[in-house]
Write a protein that holds these residues in place. Structure first.
Motif, PDB file in Angstrom:
ATOM      1  N   LEU A 199       0.876  -1.172   0.000  1.00  0.00           N
ATOM      2  CA  LEU A 199       0.000   0.000   0.000  1.00  0.00           C
ATOM      3  C   LEU A 199       0.911   1.218   0.000  1.00  0.00           C
ATOM      4  CD1 LEU A 199      -2.626  -1.174   2.674  1.00  0.00           C
ATOM      5  CD2 LEU A 199      -2.802  -1.326   0.178  1.00  0.00           C
ATOM      6  N   GLU A 200       0.835   2.023  -1.033  1.00  0.00           N
ATOM      7  CA  GLU A 200       1.821   3.094  -1.195  1.00  0.00           C
ATOM      8  C   GLU A 200       1.177   4.318  -1.849  1.00  0.00           C
ATOM      9  OE1 GLU A 200       4.751   1.764  -3.996  1.00  0.00           O
ATOM     10  OE2 GLU A 200       3.260   1.396  -5.537  1.00  0.00           O
ATOM     11  N   HIS A 201       1.716   5.470  -1.503  1.00  0.00           N
ATOM     12  CA  HIS A 201       1.227   6.723  -2.083  1.00  0.00           C
ATOM     13  C   HIS A 201      -0.298   6.816  -1.948  1.00  0.00           C
ATOM     14  CE1 HIS A 201       5.217   7.456  -3.642  1.00  0.00           C
ATOM     15  NE2 HIS A 201       5.219   6.219  -4.132  1.00  0.00           N
ATOM     16  N   ILE A 202      -0.721   6.687  -0.719  1.00  0.00           N
ATOM     17  CA  ILE A 202      -2.158   6.693  -0.436  1.00  0.00           C
ATOM     18  C   ILE A 202      -2.487   7.886   0.455  1.00  0.00           C
ATOM     19  CG2 ILE A 202      -3.916   5.485   0.952  1.00  0.00           C
ATOM     20  CD1 ILE A 202      -2.708   2.875  -0.217  1.00  0.00           C
ATOM     21  N   TYR A 203      -3.623   8.488   0.206  1.00  0.00           N
ATOM     22  CA  TYR A 203      -4.172   9.505   1.099  1.00  0.00           C
ATOM     23  C   TYR A 203      -5.498   8.966   1.623  1.00  0.00           C
ATOM     24  CZ  TYR A 203      -6.292  13.696   2.942  1.00  0.00           C
ATOM     25  OH  TYR A 203      -6.896  14.601   3.785  1.00  0.00           O
ATOM     26  N   ALA A 204      -5.636   8.906   2.948  1.00  0.00           N
ATOM     27  CA  ALA A 204      -6.854   8.342   3.537  1.00  0.00           C
ATOM     28  C   ALA A 204      -7.335   9.253   4.654  1.00  0.00           C
ATOM     29  CB  ALA A 204      -6.593   6.940   4.078  1.00  0.00           C
ATOM     30  N   SER A 205      -8.616   9.604   4.617  1.00  0.00           N
ATOM     31  CA  SER A 205      -9.138  10.492   5.660  1.00  0.00           C
ATOM     32  C   SER A 205     -10.617  10.206   5.914  1.00  0.00           C
ATOM     33  CB  SER A 205      -8.961  11.957   5.256  1.00  0.00           C
ATOM     34  OG  SER A 205      -9.817  12.285   4.182  1.00  0.00           O
ATOM     35  N   GLY A 206     -11.051  10.580   7.126  1.00  0.00           N
ATOM     36  CA  GLY A 206     -12.473  10.618   7.426  1.00  0.00           C
ATOM     37  C   GLY A 206     -13.151   9.297   7.689  1.00  0.00           C
ATOM     38  N   SER A 207     -12.413   8.277   8.118  1.00  0.00           N
ATOM     39  CA  SER A 207     -13.034   6.993   8.454  1.00  0.00           C
ATOM     40  C   SER A 207     -13.021   6.772   9.964  1.00  0.00           C
ATOM     41  CB  SER A 207     -12.300   5.832   7.761  1.00  0.00           C
ATOM     42  OG  SER A 207     -12.578   5.830   6.381  1.00  0.00           O
ATOM     43  N   PRO A 208     -14.061   6.192  10.512  1.00  0.00           N
ATOM     44  CA  PRO A 208     -14.132   6.042  11.967  1.00  0.00           C
ATOM     45  C   PRO A 208     -13.205   4.984  12.542  1.00  0.00           C
ATOM     46  CG  PRO A 208     -16.065   5.109  10.908  1.00  0.00           C
ATOM     47  CD  PRO A 208     -15.295   5.813   9.844  1.00  0.00           C
ATOM     48  N   ASP A 209     -12.942   3.939  11.770  1.00  0.00           N
ATOM     49  CA  ASP A 209     -11.987   2.953  12.282  1.00  0.00           C
ATOM     50  C   ASP A 209     -10.593   3.434  11.919  1.00  0.00           C
ATOM     51  OD1 ASP A 209     -10.445   0.671  12.905  1.00  0.00           O
ATOM     52  OD2 ASP A 209     -12.236  -0.578  12.828  1.00  0.00           O
ATOM     53  N   ALA A 210     -10.105   3.123  10.738  1.00  0.00           N
ATOM     54  CA  ALA A 210      -8.754   3.559  10.385  1.00  0.00           C
ATOM     55  C   ALA A 210      -8.700   4.009   8.937  1.00  0.00           C
ATOM     56  CB  ALA A 210      -7.750   2.426  10.607  1.00  0.00           C
ATOM     57  N   GLY A 211      -7.808   4.941   8.686  1.00  0.00           N
ATOM     58  CA  GLY A 211      -7.552   5.315   7.300  1.00  0.00           C
ATOM     59  C   GLY A 211      -6.978   4.149   6.530  1.00  0.00           C
ATOM     60  N   ILE A 212      -6.022   3.473   7.164  1.00  0.00           N
ATOM     61  CA  ILE A 212      -5.372   2.326   6.532  1.00  0.00           C
ATOM     62  C   ILE A 212      -5.315   1.198   7.546  1.00  0.00           C
ATOM     63  CG2 ILE A 212      -3.211   1.476   5.542  1.00  0.00           C
ATOM     64  CD1 ILE A 212      -2.759   4.306   4.476  1.00  0.00           C
ATOM     65  N   TYR A 213      -5.644   0.002   7.077  1.00  0.00           N
ATOM     66  CA  TYR A 213      -5.720  -1.150   7.981  1.00  0.00           C
ATOM     67  C   TYR A 213      -5.178  -2.389   7.280  1.00  0.00           C
ATOM     68  CZ  TYR A 213      -7.950  -4.805  10.857  1.00  0.00           C
ATOM     69  OH  TYR A 213      -8.203  -5.891  11.650  1.00  0.00           O
ATOM     70  N   ILE A 214      -4.353  -3.115   8.003  1.00  0.00           N
ATOM     71  CA  ILE A 214      -3.966  -4.468   7.581  1.00  0.00           C
ATOM     72  C   ILE A 214      -4.204  -5.368   8.782  1.00  0.00           C
ATOM     73  CG2 ILE A 214      -2.048  -5.989   6.965  1.00  0.00           C
ATOM     74  CD1 ILE A 214      -0.876  -3.774   5.292  1.00  0.00           C
ATOM     75  N   GLY A 215      -5.042  -6.385   8.624  1.00  0.00           N
ATOM     76  CA  GLY A 215      -5.370  -7.222   9.770  1.00  0.00           C
ATOM     77  C   GLY A 215      -5.514  -8.688   9.433  1.00  0.00           C
ATOM     78  N   GLN A 216      -5.463  -9.478  10.489  1.00  0.00           N
ATOM     79  CA  GLN A 216      -5.592 -10.933  10.431  1.00  0.00           C
ATOM     80  C   GLN A 216      -4.686 -11.558   9.377  1.00  0.00           C
ATOM     81  OE1 GLN A 216      -9.588 -12.920  10.892  1.00  0.00           O
ATOM     82  NE2 GLN A 216      -8.905 -14.105   9.141  1.00  0.00           N
ATOM     83  N   CYS A 217      -3.403 -11.378   9.570  1.00  0.00           N
ATOM     84  CA  CYS A 217      -2.439 -12.049   8.706  1.00  0.00           C
ATOM     85  C   CYS A 217      -1.143 -12.258   9.480  1.00  0.00           C
ATOM     86  CB  CYS A 217      -2.162 -11.243   7.436  1.00  0.00           C
ATOM     87  SG  CYS A 217      -1.730  -9.500   7.688  1.00  0.00           S
ATOM     88  N   TYR A 218      -0.535 -13.414   9.309  1.00  0.00           N
ATOM     89  CA  TYR A 218       0.779 -13.684   9.868  1.00  0.00           C
ATOM     90  C   TYR A 218       1.366 -14.885   9.142  1.00  0.00           C
ATOM     91  CZ  TYR A 218       4.695 -14.677  12.838  1.00  0.00           C
ATOM     92  OH  TYR A 218       5.980 -14.902  13.288  1.00  0.00           O
ATOM     93  N   PRO A 219       2.477 -14.780   8.484  1.00  0.00           N
ATOM     94  CA  PRO A 219       3.136 -13.507   8.217  1.00  0.00           C
ATOM     95  C   PRO A 219       2.424 -12.734   7.119  1.00  0.00           C
ATOM     96  CG  PRO A 219       4.341 -15.300   7.183  1.00  0.00           C
ATOM     97  CD  PRO A 219       3.236 -15.945   7.956  1.00  0.00           C
ATOM     98  N   CYS A 220       2.359 -11.441   7.294  1.00  0.00           N
ATOM     99  CA  CYS A 220       1.633 -10.600   6.328  1.00  0.00           C
ATOM    100  C   CYS A 220       2.441 -10.366   5.050  1.00  0.00           C
ATOM    101  CB  CYS A 220       1.301  -9.245   6.935  1.00  0.00           C
ATOM    102  SG  CYS A 220       0.231  -9.311   8.385  1.00  0.00           S
ATOM    103  N   ASP A 221       3.766 -10.238   5.198  1.00  0.00           N
ATOM    104  CA  ASP A 221       4.601  -9.912   4.030  1.00  0.00           C
ATOM    105  C   ASP A 221       4.021  -8.727   3.274  1.00  0.00           C
ATOM    106  OD1 ASP A 221       6.443 -11.986   4.477  1.00  0.00           O
ATOM    107  OD2 ASP A 221       5.145 -13.432   3.475  1.00  0.00           O
TER     108      ASP A 221
END
Lengths: 132, 470
Positions: free
Chosen positions: B166-188
């Motif tokens: 995830l690169e060169h991203i603009y994220a705004s105005g979300s109640p949880d997170a602008g950017i999220y990576i979840g439930q992964c291992y290893p995520c790489d």
């Protein structure tokens, strides 16, 4: 038809599910015929909807079993059958801590999914296999 | 230019990337979906499918595409919720600021990807009830030059997915997170060169980690900045092994954003490890937070689904635990589970202007040293407890032993009232400024997400300079 629903978490989880499956297995040989399905009574199996997975994804139950989905996640989910619309629950009625119950009386395989976090065959999906 | 010629050119451009796929580019001028080749092994064609020239909607275009194709979208407002189920696509807007997917506060996701190897480039998603851009259950994903704002859950969301960028991203105005990576291992996976602001959390990562890098990015004006966290409401717990290096994290005290409960709890902190483990936090510039600059705290999970697993099991890949049933624990044991932060390393950061402490570590258990977190080589003014770098150095033996002086008052922090969430549809999220476009959007060849994450030279990353005007 959307089945009964309550907004209380019971805390009885997959231990009960395992017992129910075992009970279903024990009862499985009782009175099966080609034309008539003997329904178990009072048997309940639980499925936890967490973010964003049904756990367990696949259960096998005896006809007559009531399956209880609990939203144990932080987000809203829904439970939608892949085929038909005679059971299932919409997201507005399945927010965190909500429960949805449906009693399966006909043997068969019932795939379902959460449309917010999956499609009919990918992402947040599950299956109820009902044996006669 | 005819579609056939465009497809041939695109095929040539993609040849270097997809040569191994032995493309049999169909030259009949039809889009791939016309061929009904669903029973055959997918073939990467590298064809270009244009919206709206070839298909009126993005959904029709991605449905018509075959693996390796480029879906190229002209400027316009597209009121669609697009599901992507074809592997190895590149879906690109011709202008990041003018190709706009708009959910109208009714549609759920802008682009939801359920296929491996899909890259999304150079466009905007706004006003969706859940997510702007969403990958779930995939191997290989990339989001580049994306803008996501005013979406009801996450801006950019990668769940249960591995090998990502995830690169060169603009994220705004979300109640949880602008950017999220979840439930992964290893995520790489790598997050780099992003700006996340005016969200509940700038970054959230629940139960993720393992070669997961957050680098060279800016997190500002959120309720809280970067928040790796653990909880049994998702699989693959706990969060562990996220590397956070070279980021600018400042002024995450924003009181008027949309916010979920965790964002309210975490408000006023820059980098807050909430029950995360074995994370590396190095060479970040962190300033101006009402609570802590960098804090390690427990995450309290009420009515949990499971207990904290033994650290000996933390290196178990996600794929190996997902089929396990939930264990059966007594209800009272699950009523409140505290996910303590353990074995995190905080080194070489420059932290200032924190209301409670620049560096902080707290737990409700007495043996703080036993949790194995360490702090060394940071530039700071205050810590909680006092002398934190002496109490818990990363190298050598501790030179202090009093963990009580100036200890973090966790109960007060957890129970303090915070400004309530503002509905994401009504929050005063600023309209994004024009964001940089990707280079050569019209002519660049398709690049499916089969070569990610890109390599990062962590050793070359220095503490960032303070932004002008801050």
């Amino acid at each position: 038809m959307i089945g009964a629903m309550v907004s209380a978490r019971t805390g009885v989880r997959l231990g009960a599910a395992a017992l129910a499956v075992a009970a279903a297995a024990l009862l499985g040989g009782c009175g099966d015929t080609d034309d008539e399905v003997e329904l178990v009574e009072g048997v309940e199996v639980r499925v936890s909807a967490i973010d964003n997975t049904f756990r367990p994804e696949r259960i096998e139950v005896q006809a007559g079993t009531e399956v209880v989905w609990t939203n144990d996640g932080r987000n809203g989910h829904n439970v939608l059958p892949v085929e038909g619309d005679d059971w299932g629950v919409e997201v507005a009625d399945f927010e965190p801590d909500d429960e949805y119950r449906h009693r399966f009386t006909e043997p068969g395989t019932y795939p379902y999914y959460c449309s917010l976090h999956g499609t009919t065959d990918k992402g947040m999906v599950g299956t109820v296999v009902v044996t006669g | 230019m005819t579609r056939g010629i465009r497809r041939a050119l695109a095929g040539l451009l993609a040849l270097g990337l997809l040569a191994g796929a032995c493309s049999s580019d169909d030259d009949d001028g039809d889009t791939a979906a016309d061929d009904e080749a669903t029973e055959e092994t997918p073939v990467a064609t590298g064809a270009t499918i244009r919206v709206p020239d070839d298909h009126d909607t993005i959904q029709a275009a991605v449905d018509a595409a075959r693996p390796g194709d480029l879906v190229l979208i002209a400027p316009g407002v597209y009121e669609e919720a697009v599901d992507v189920t074809v592997e190895n696509l590149t879906i690109r807007g011709l202008d990041r600021n003018e190709v706009i997917l708009d959910g109208g506060f009714e549609l759920e996701n802008g682009l939801r990807v359920l296929a491996d190897g899909v890259a999304i480039e150079n466009m905007t998603a706004r006003n969706y009830t859940t997510n702007g851009f969403f990958w779930t259950g995939v191997t290989g994903y990339r989001g580049s030059y994306l803008t996501a704002y005013r979406n009801g859950d996450y801006g950019v969301y990668a769940f249960d997915s591995v090998k990502g960028q995830l690169e060169h991203i603009y994220a705004s105005g979300s109640p949880d997170a602008g950017i999220y990576i979840g439930q992964c291992y290893p995520c790489d996976a790598v997050i780099s060169d992003v700006i996340s602001e005016y969200n509940g959390l700038g970054y959230s990562g629940t139960n993720s980690g393992g070669n997961l890098l957050i680098v060279n990015s800016t997190f500002r004006h959120n309720r809280a900045g970067i928040v790796p966290n653990s909880g049994s409401y998702e699989l693959c717990y706990p969060e562990r092994e996220t590397t956070i290096v070279g980021n600018v994290v400042y002024d995450n005290n924003q009181p008027d954003t949309p916010a979920i409960d965790v964002a309210l709890l975490a408000m006023g902190n820059g980098i807050l490890v909430a029950g995360g483990n074995r994370n590396v936090i190095e060479r970040n510039l962190v300033f101006d937070h009402e609570r802590t600059g960098i804090g390690l705290v427990p995450f309290p999970e009420e009515e949990a689904n499971d207990l904290v697993p033994d650290p000996d099991t933390w290196d178990t890949p996600c794929a190996e635990v997902r089929e396990e049933p939930l264990p059966d624990h007594p209800e009272d044991a699950l009523a409140l589970v505290l996910w303590d932060p353990q074995q995190n390393s905080v080194r070489g950061n420059v932290v200032s202007g924190s209301g409670v402490a620049d560096l902080a570590f707290g737990s409700l258990q007495e043996d703080l040293a036993g949790l194995g977190n360490c702090f060394s080589g940071n530039t700071f003014e205050t810590t909680a407890p006092n002398d934190l770098e002496a109490l818990a150095p990363c190298d050598g033996a501790p030179t202090a032993t009093d963990w009580t002086g100036g200890a973090l008052d966790l109960l007060a922090l957890m129970t303090a009232e915070q400004p309530p969430s503002v509905d994401y549809r009504e929050a005063p999220t600023p309209e994004p400024l024009a964001q940089p476009n990707m280079p050569d959007a019209e002519t660049a060849p398709p690049r499916p997400a089969i070569d990610v994450p890109f390599a990062v030279d962590l050793d070359a990353i220095a503490v960032p300079e303070r932004p002008a005007g801050t």
